[in-house]
Scaffold this motif. Structure first.
Motif, short mmCIF file in Angstrom:
data_model
loop_
_atom_site.label_atom_id
_atom_site.label_comp_id
_atom_site.label_asym_id
_atom_site.label_seq_id
_atom_site.Cartn_x
_atom_site.Cartn_y
_atom_site.Cartn_z
N THR A 91 -11.97 53.77 -30.90
CA THR A 91 -11.84 52.33 -31.14
C THR A 91 -12.98 51.56 -30.50
N ALA A 92 -13.36 51.94 -29.28
CA ALA A 92 -14.48 51.29 -28.61
C ALA A 92 -15.77 51.49 -29.39
N SER A 93 -15.94 52.66 -29.99
CA SER A 93 -17.14 52.95 -30.79
C SER A 93 -17.19 52.06 -32.03
N GLN A 94 -16.04 51.92 -32.70
CA GLN A 94 -15.98 51.06 -33.88
C GLN A 94 -16.24 49.60 -33.50
N TYR A 95 -15.75 49.20 -32.36
CA TYR A 95 -15.93 47.85 -31.83
C TYR A 95 -17.43 47.57 -31.63
N LEU A 96 -18.15 48.50 -30.97
CA LEU A 96 -19.59 48.32 -30.76
C LEU A 96 -20.35 48.31 -32.09
N ALA A 97 -19.91 49.14 -33.03
CA ALA A 97 -20.56 49.16 -34.35
C ALA A 97 -20.43 47.80 -35.03
N GLU A 98 -19.26 47.17 -34.91
CA GLU A 98 -19.07 45.84 -35.52
C GLU A 98 -20.02 44.82 -34.91
N ILE A 99 -20.19 44.87 -33.60
CA ILE A 99 -21.11 43.92 -32.96
C ILE A 99 -22.54 44.19 -33.40
N ALA A 100 -22.90 45.46 -33.52
CA ALA A 100 -24.25 45.79 -34.00
C ALA A 100 -24.46 45.29 -35.42
N LEU A 101 -23.45 45.41 -36.26
CA LEU A 101 -23.56 44.97 -37.66
C LEU A 101 -23.72 43.45 -37.77
N ALA A 102 -23.34 42.73 -36.73
CA ALA A 102 -23.46 41.27 -36.76
C ALA A 102 -24.86 40.80 -36.38
N HIS A 103 -25.72 41.72 -35.95
CA HIS A 103 -27.06 41.33 -35.52
C HIS A 103 -27.92 40.88 -36.71
N THR A 104 -28.70 39.85 -36.46
CA THR A 104 -29.73 39.43 -37.41
C THR A 104 -31.04 40.00 -36.90
N LEU A 105 -31.54 41.01 -37.58
CA LEU A 105 -32.67 41.76 -37.04
C LEU A 105 -34.00 41.06 -37.27
N SER A 106 -34.76 40.90 -36.21
CA SER A 106 -36.15 40.49 -36.33
C SER A 106 -37.00 41.77 -36.39
N GLU A 107 -38.26 41.61 -36.69
CA GLU A 107 -39.12 42.77 -36.93
C GLU A 107 -39.17 43.73 -35.75
N GLY A 108 -39.15 43.17 -34.53
CA GLY A 108 -39.32 44.03 -33.37
C GLY A 108 -38.05 44.60 -32.80
N VAL A 109 -36.88 44.26 -33.37
CA VAL A 109 -35.61 44.64 -32.76
C VAL A 109 -34.98 45.85 -33.43
N LYS A 110 -35.48 46.27 -34.59
CA LYS A 110 -34.83 47.35 -35.35
C LYS A 110 -34.66 48.62 -34.52
N SER A 111 -35.74 49.12 -33.98
CA SER A 111 -35.66 50.37 -33.22
C SER A 111 -34.89 50.16 -31.93
N GLU A 112 -35.01 48.97 -31.31
CA GLU A 112 -34.28 48.71 -30.07
C GLU A 112 -32.77 48.72 -30.30
N LEU A 113 -32.32 48.12 -31.40
CA LEU A 113 -30.89 48.11 -31.69
C LEU A 113 -30.39 49.52 -31.97
N PHE A 114 -31.14 50.29 -32.73
CA PHE A 114 -30.76 51.67 -33.01
C PHE A 114 -30.64 52.46 -31.71
N ASP A 115 -31.64 52.38 -30.86
CA ASP A 115 -31.64 53.14 -29.61
C ASP A 115 -30.53 52.67 -28.67
N LEU A 116 -30.31 51.36 -28.60
CA LEU A 116 -29.29 50.82 -27.69
C LEU A 116 -27.89 51.23 -28.13
N LEU A 117 -27.61 51.11 -29.43
CA LEU A 117 -26.28 51.48 -29.92
C LEU A 117 -26.03 52.97 -29.73
N THR A 118 -26.97 53.81 -30.10
CA THR A 118 -26.76 55.26 -29.96
C THR A 118 -26.63 55.66 -28.49
N GLU A 119 -27.34 54.96 -27.60
CA GLU A 119 -27.21 55.25 -26.17
C GLU A 119 -25.79 54.95 -25.68
#
Length: 300
Positions: A91-119
């Motif tokens: 449930t906590a994993s799904q919760y974090l995924a929902e917050i990640a899905l709400a992000h509006t990605l700028s050009e420099g944040v794509k890899s940071e969001l991927f790395d942060l969520l997977t971490e």
């Protein structure tokens, strides 16, 4: 532009499409969010079946389409299968995924969001099967805070949002408290709330003079905290900006503190992201169940 491209992506959302396909929302390191069809993935012997499961990380070859891209090849590099061993962890994993899905990605944040969520998913997956409530919630709240910080909307926790003066929790004072205001963006001292109330009352007195009824009807609009935090709760809240959390013992008061902080950041995130967190209903069920059982002796 080439019709095919490669990406490393984690599956965050899945829904059936047609008779045998799935439509996936994938967070990729290189291209941000991609909506792609996994053709035939619902067939019993499909090679894409397991590779289209939630939280699976794949090396992908995709073909561009007019509205949806299409997965041509997928090689799995991580499955995060351990997340499903424990209801609270999943449930906590799904919760974090929902917050990640709400992000509006700028050009420099794509890899940071991927790395942060997977971490943070890796940290949840590393928890033992008998993980204590405080262990699950602390990792959930920590991940939530970091995702909000990446979006640039994390709450201010070290200084009063109004006076800008530093706030140091007084651990040895059992009745010490500070307020938290979602609209203000973080912690506010009780003295500042009192000052703001007084200023508002003076303005109303100047406007309505002796109209006591008008002033009383506006009392609900006086500045008040969304929540009050004690010294332990603020101490934990202030830790969230750090890369790692300090270990805490699995005690009842720590459980209560993490429950308070999860609900506080949930309300804060929903307000500032402009959407509800659907997994919060399941999280409520998990917390109610776990809080009613004896504490685990696991320390993670």
């Amino acid at each position: 532009m080439s019709k095919t491209y490669r990406a490393t992506g984690i599956n965050l959302k899945s829904m059936p499409l047609g008779e045998t396909d799935r439509l996936l929302t994938i967070l990729t390191r290189e291209h941000g969010f991609v909506r792609a069809v996994a053709p035939g993935s619902r067939k019993p012997k499909s090679k894409l079946g397991g590779r289209s499961a939630l939280f699976v990380v794949n090396e992908l070859l995709l073909s561009r389409g007019k509205s949806l891209d299409r997965i041509s090849q997928a090689e799995t590099i991580a499955t995060h299968s351990g997340l499903s061993r424990h209801f609270g962890i999943l449930t906590a994993s799904q919760y974090l995924a929902e917050i990640a899905l709400a992000h509006t990605l700028s050009e420099g944040v794509k890899s940071e969001l991927f790395d942060l969520l997977t971490e943070h998913l890796n940290r949840l997956e590393q928890l033992p099967k008998n993980a204590a409530l405080s262990e699950v919630l602390s990792r959930l709240v920590h991940g939530t805070f970091h995702l909000l910080a990446l979006e640039g909307i994390a709450p201010q926790v070290y200084a009063c949002c109004v006076s800008k003066h530093p706030i140091v929790p007084e651990i040895h004072h059992p009745n010490w408290q500070v307020g938290f205001s979602i609209r203000a963006g973080g912690v506010v001292t009780l003295a500042e709330f009192d000052r703001l109330k007084l200023e508002q009352m003076q303005q109303w007195n100047a406007t309505w003079e002796d109209d006591r009824e008008a002033i009383a009807n506006r009392a609900a609009y006086l500045p008040t905290p969304n929540r009050y935090l004690d010294a332990t709760e603020l101490t934990l809240l202030q830790q969230l900006s750090q890369p790692q959390l300090s270990p805490t013992p699995p005690l009842a008061q720590i459980d209560r503190a993490w429950i308070t902080l999860e609900r506080l950041l949930r309300e804060y995130a929903q307000h500032h992201l402009g959407r509800s967190i659907r997994s919060a209903t399941l999280m409520n069920s998990y917390i109610a169940s776990a809080a009613a059982t004896p504490l685990s002796t696991s320390t993670g």
